[in-house]
Design a protein around this motif. Sequence first.
Motif, PDB file in Angstrom:
ATOM      1  N   LYS A   1     -44.227  60.858  43.477  1.00 46.92           N
ATOM      2  CA  LYS A   1     -44.715  60.361  44.759  1.00 46.92           C
ATOM      3  C   LYS A   1     -45.905  59.435  44.484  1.00 46.92           C
ATOM      4  O   LYS A   1     -47.030  59.652  44.924  1.00 46.92           O
ATOM      5  N   ARG A   2     -45.629  58.439  43.716  1.00 46.04           N
ATOM      6  CA  ARG A   2     -46.601  57.411  43.370  1.00 46.04           C
ATOM      7  C   ARG A   2     -45.875  56.072  43.344  1.00 46.04           C
ATOM      8  O   ARG A   2     -44.657  56.025  43.113  1.00 46.04           O
ATOM      9  N   GLN A   3     -46.618  54.995  43.553  1.00 45.22           N
ATOM     10  CA  GLN A   3     -45.996  53.688  43.448  1.00 45.22           C
ATOM     11  C   GLN A   3     -45.564  53.481  42.000  1.00 45.22           C
ATOM     12  O   GLN A   3     -46.391  53.430  41.092  1.00 45.22           O
ATOM     13  N   LEU A   4     -44.249  53.378  41.790  1.00 44.40           N
ATOM     14  CA  LEU A   4     -43.700  53.198  40.451  1.00 44.40           C
ATOM     15  C   LEU A   4     -43.111  51.797  40.348  1.00 44.40           C
ATOM     16  O   LEU A   4     -42.203  51.436  41.100  1.00 44.40           O
ATOM     17  N   VAL A   5     -43.630  51.007  39.425  1.00 43.24           N
ATOM     18  CA  VAL A   5     -43.146  49.650  39.202  1.00 43.24           C
ATOM     19  C   VAL A   5     -42.314  49.645  37.933  1.00 43.24           C
ATOM     20  O   VAL A   5     -42.808  49.994  36.855  1.00 43.24           O
ATOM     21  N   HIS A   6     -41.057  49.279  38.038  1.00 45.24           N
ATOM     22  CA  HIS A   6     -40.169  49.222  36.883  1.00 45.24           C
ATOM     23  C   HIS A   6     -40.361  47.883  36.171  1.00 45.24           C
ATOM     24  O   HIS A   6     -40.228  46.819  36.783  1.00 45.24           O
ATOM     25  N   ALA A   7     -40.658  47.938  34.888  1.00 45.26           N
ATOM     26  CA  ALA A   7     -40.943  46.718  34.136  1.00 45.26           C
ATOM     27  C   ALA A   7     -40.362  46.825  32.730  1.00 45.26           C
ATOM     28  O   ALA A   7     -41.074  47.095  31.766  1.00 45.26           O
ATOM     29  N   PRO A   8     -39.053  46.632  32.595  1.00 40.57           N
ATOM     30  CA  PRO A   8     -38.424  46.761  31.267  1.00 40.57           C
ATOM     31  C   PRO A   8     -38.688  45.545  30.386  1.00 40.57           C
ATOM     32  O   PRO A   8     -39.004  44.450  30.874  1.00 40.57           O
ATOM     33  N   GLY A   9     -38.573  45.751  29.072  1.00 45.25           N
ATOM     34  CA  GLY A   9     -38.642  44.643  28.120  1.00 45.25           C
ATOM     35  C   GLY A   9     -39.970  43.919  28.151  1.00 45.25           C
ATOM     36  O   GLY A   9     -41.046  44.520  28.235  1.00 45.25           O
ATOM     37  N   ASN A  10     -39.918  42.587  28.115  1.00 44.99           N
ATOM     38  CA  ASN A  10     -41.115  41.760  28.033  1.00 44.99           C
ATOM     39  C   ASN A  10     -41.980  41.833  29.289  1.00 44.99           C
ATOM     40  O   ASN A  10     -43.161  41.482  29.251  1.00 44.99           O
ATOM     41  N   SER A  11     -41.394  42.258  30.397  1.00 44.37           N
ATOM     42  CA  SER A  11     -42.171  42.307  31.635  1.00 44.37           C
ATOM     43  C   SER A  11     -43.140  43.487  31.670  1.00 44.37           C
ATOM     44  O   SER A  11     -44.003  43.557  32.549  1.00 44.37           O
ATOM     45  N   PHE A  12     -43.027  44.412  30.733  1.00 47.30           N
ATOM     46  CA  PHE A  12     -43.865  45.613  30.719  1.00 47.30           C
ATOM     47  C   PHE A  12     -45.341  45.247  30.594  1.00 47.30           C
ATOM     48  O   PHE A  12     -46.164  45.600  31.445  1.00 47.30           O
ATOM     49  N   ILE A  13     -45.698  44.524  29.552  1.00 49.60           N
ATOM     50  CA  ILE A  13     -47.085  44.123  29.342  1.00 49.60           C
ATOM     51  C   ILE A  13     -47.536  43.169  30.441  1.00 49.60           C
ATOM     52  O   ILE A  13     -48.654  43.279  30.958  1.00 49.60           O
ATOM     53  N   ALA A  14     -46.663  42.237  30.832  1.00 50.46           N
ATOM     54  CA  ALA A  14     -47.023  41.268  31.866  1.00 50.46           C
ATOM     55  C   ALA A  14     -47.346  41.954  33.189  1.00 50.46           C
ATOM     56  O   ALA A  14     -48.277  41.559  33.908  1.00 50.46           O
ATOM     57  N   THR A  15     -46.578  42.985  33.535  1.00 48.03           N
ATOM     58  CA  THR A  15     -46.815  43.708  34.787  1.00 48.03           C
ATOM     59  C   THR A  15     -48.144  44.448  34.744  1.00 48.03           C
ATOM     60  O   THR A  15     -48.881  44.482  35.740  1.00 48.03           O
ATOM     61  N   ILE A  16     -48.455  45.041  33.600  1.00 49.84           N
ATOM     62  CA  ILE A  16     -49.736  45.743  33.463  1.00 49.84           C
ATOM     63  C   ILE A  16     -50.892  44.753  33.582  1.00 49.84           C
ATOM     64  O   ILE A  16     -51.911  45.024  34.239  1.00 49.84           O
ATOM     65  N   GLN A  17     -50.764  43.596  32.968  1.00 50.55           N
ATOM     66  CA  GLN A  17     -51.806  42.575  33.056  1.00 50.55           C
ATOM     67  C   GLN A  17     -51.979  42.075  34.481  1.00 50.55           C
ATOM     68  O   GLN A  17     -53.086  41.791  34.930  1.00 50.55           O
ATOM     69  N   LYS A  18     -50.865  41.961  35.212  1.00 50.19           N
ATOM     70  CA  LYS A  18     -50.934  41.531  36.610  1.00 50.19           C
ATOM     71  C   LYS A  18     -51.766  42.505  37.440  1.00 50.19           C
ATOM     72  O   LYS A  18     -52.459  42.104  38.382  1.00 50.19           O
ATOM     73  N   HIS A  19     -51.722  43.788  37.098  1.00 46.65           N
ATOM     74  CA  HIS A  19     -52.425  44.823  37.851  1.00 46.65           C
ATOM     75  C   HIS A  19     -53.690  45.289  37.121  1.00 46.65           C
ATOM     76  O   HIS A  19     -54.089  46.451  37.229  1.00 46.65           O
ATOM     77  N   GLU A  20     -54.338  44.401  36.396  1.00 46.62           N
ATOM     78  CA  GLU A  20     -55.490  44.776  35.580  1.00 46.62           C
ATOM     79  C   GLU A  20     -56.689  45.213  36.425  1.00 46.62           C
ATOM     80  O   GLU A  20     -57.585  45.893  35.923  1.00 46.62           O
ATOM     81  N   GLU A  21     -56.711  44.837  37.685  1.00 44.02           N
ATOM     82  CA  GLU A  21     -57.820  45.242  38.551  1.00 44.02           C
ATOM     83  C   GLU A  21     -57.715  46.711  38.972  1.00 44.02           C
ATOM     84  O   GLU A  21     -58.687  47.290  39.460  1.00 44.02           O
ATOM     85  N   PHE A  22     -56.548  47.324  38.748  1.00 36.45           N
ATOM     86  CA  PHE A  22     -56.281  48.671  39.254  1.00 36.45           C
ATOM     87  C   PHE A  22     -56.294  49.710  38.129  1.00 36.45           C
ATOM     88  O   PHE A  22     -56.191  49.379  36.941  1.00 36.45           O
ATOM     89  N   ALA A  23     -56.376  50.963  38.541  1.00 42.10           N
ATOM     90  CA  ALA A  23     -56.121  52.063  37.619  1.00 42.10           C
ATOM     91  C   ALA A  23     -54.626  52.113  37.337  1.00 42.10           C
ATOM     92  O   ALA A  23     -53.819  52.087  38.269  1.00 42.10           O
ATOM     93  N   VAL A  24     -54.253  52.164  36.047  1.00 44.41           N
ATOM     94  CA  VAL A  24     -52.845  52.058  35.675  1.00 44.41           C
ATOM     95  C   VAL A  24     -52.452  53.228  34.770  1.00 44.41           C
ATOM     96  O   VAL A  24     -53.156  53.547  33.802  1.00 44.41           O
ATOM     97  N   LEU A  25     -51.344  53.857  35.120  1.00 45.97           N
ATOM     98  CA  LEU A  25     -50.673  54.813  34.229  1.00 45.97           C
ATOM     99  C   LEU A  25     -49.440  54.123  33.671  1.00 45.97           C
ATOM    100  O   LEU A  25     -48.576  53.679  34.434  1.00 45.97           O
ATOM    101  N   ALA A  26     -49.352  53.990  32.371  1.00 38.80           N
ATOM    102  CA  ALA A  26     -48.175  53.398  31.739  1.00 38.80           C
ATOM    103  C   ALA A  26     -47.259  54.513  31.272  1.00 38.80           C
ATOM    104  O   ALA A  26     -47.647  55.351  30.443  1.00 38.80           O
ATOM    105  N   LEU A  27     -46.057  54.547  31.849  1.00 41.61           N
ATOM    106  CA  LEU A  27     -45.075  55.584  31.528  1.00 41.61           C
ATOM    107  C   LEU A  27     -44.042  55.013  30.568  1.00 41.61           C
ATOM    108  O   LEU A  27     -43.282  54.106  30.925  1.00 41.61           O
ATOM    109  N   ILE A  28     -44.019  55.529  29.359  1.00 40.72           N
ATOM    110  CA  ILE A  28     -43.076  55.048  28.349  1.00 40.72           C
ATOM    111  C   ILE A  28     -41.941  56.051  28.236  1.00 40.72           C
ATOM    112  O   ILE A  28     -42.145  57.211  27.841  1.00 40.72           O
TER     113      ILE A  28
END
Length: 615
Positions: free
Chosen positions: A461-488
């Motif tokens: 029950k959290r906002q989950l953003v799917h970012a496979p492949g090369n978009s994984f790092i790019a998505t995290i960088q896009k949300h750099e202003e926020f608290a981020v949990l990276a789920l591998i």
Amino acid sequence: MYYLFSAGTYLALLWIFGLSELLAPNLTLVPHDTFYPLTDFLTSTSFATFNSAFNYSNNLAGLMVLAPDAFVIYTLKLLLSNHSSQIIHILLCLVVFHGLSYFSLQRIFKSKKLVPLLALCYCFSPYSSVLYSAGIIYQLSTVIGLGILPLLLYNLMSFEPKKDVLSLIALITLLAFGLLFIYPTLLLISLTILIAWKNKKIGELFINIGRTINAKNAFLLLTICIPFFVFIYLTLSAGNNKDAILANGAGSAIQGGIFYPLMQISAWGIYNVWSPRAILNFHAYFFDNPYRILSITLPCLIIYFLYRDKKFIPIIFVLFLAFFAKGPNPPFGDLFSLLINHFPLGYMIRSPDSKFGAFIAAWFMVSIVYLPSKQRVIIISLSTLFLLSNLGGMFYHGAISSNRGNESTTSFISDPEAAALSRLIQSYSNTIVVGNFADCANELYENKFHTCHGLLSTNLKRQLVHAPGNSFIATIQKHEEFAVLALINKRQENKNDLALAKLLKTNFTQIYNSENYEVVYKPSINKSCSRQFDFSCVQKDSSFLLSIPEPAYKYYFSSTDYMLANGIISVVNEPPPMKDWKRLAFLWSYAISYLLCLGLIFTNGALVFNKKSVS
């Protein structure tokens, strides 16, 4: 007694075919694309049913389709575990499917001995066998729609303008709740009106409609329609468009012209096999000689007998259905494309093979009622052979069972980590979760391929953003202003180890690690909002930044102005608490309308038109 025999036989066969595997400890049935609606947070947010909590377009459809399942599962889970709730819910869906199918056929045929056999033929039709594999059969709206399809089809083919139309509206409304069959129903109604016009009975029809929509029934009809008005409002207000909701509508159209639909090949995956794929791993059965011979002989004989007896309306109906089931393929593919692109709601014909295929499966049962007794015996005998053939195909080719199905795929998965890990992630508030896997990921369970979401992402029950492949790092960088949990997710066939190595060097702290999953966390450089949200909210300078997608923001905070930059929402004041009164209003109107429709159907004398069976 006849019903109990038919229902017992139906459930026993399904249990033998593979549903008995549900009894294995900690094993969950998660069919193709995880259409099965079991998640701890089914009744939370926007009905985040096997989708990201803010995959808003899909959740709107889920809100409409899965409301009955949400009520049943939520009630069961007040007392029982997930595992027990799933078993009971699945059995309920199957009982409703068979029970309503039996009920519909009983209203069409006089013979009490014939209905149990026809109910089994319908519930184990080639069309239904695909649904057991695909998982759509385990949704109450779907099985209710399938159960009443024979009755609806019969009453459209035997339509008399002078008869009652109020209960017909109730039948159509129940189908509309499931969304799946509403557009084919609207097209068949248009065909029925056209036939009435051809027979010079259109005046009688409109007079009867005028009598039905009177002051006495106006409030009843309005009450039935309210949830659909609310649903359309929610869709439009969220800014969704038809292309986003039902994209690639014609891409999965059946091939083989009108012949494949008449052979009850109602899913393009039967001959255009996804590999590896849990769905339709028993596709070879459809190309065995017994199936080929029976599936061709049966429709040809029925159409020939109907033609010889000058019963033209059933023939018109099945050819009409077959034309739309084939989609934009020849013949007259351009005509289909014209309808889907330019007529109201035409875009809803996504996967036309399966939507219209359901009506064709019902037609094979209903058409028997129009045959003389000698011809009826021949068709019933062939239908019984076809039933036995379908049962053998489902069993030996593993339509349900993972053990007898494809050795490399599975629909039954076990994930002991999912519950504890989801609770760990839930403990981080005002945080966005970025996963290194697609929203339909290729996951492995016990070295078997599973088609889509596992039990972890469905329980978040959290906002989950799917970012496979090369978009994984790019998505995290896009949300750099926020608290981020990276789920591998390490269950994937293609692991993203390089991306993980980069993360661990950029201010992320590892908070969980196992053979299957790894979670790393980075707090925000900005001050977190004072309120707790399921997405990330931070204060930067004089504004507040929100990670929530724009459609979801417009739904929850429609009265608040905002700015959008690079997909990030900025507001002047901190958002108020999320209150979903729209969903509450929708569900109450939904429940009232649903109960009214059921009441109209089950209490109206001889059901729909107060007319006796013709057989």
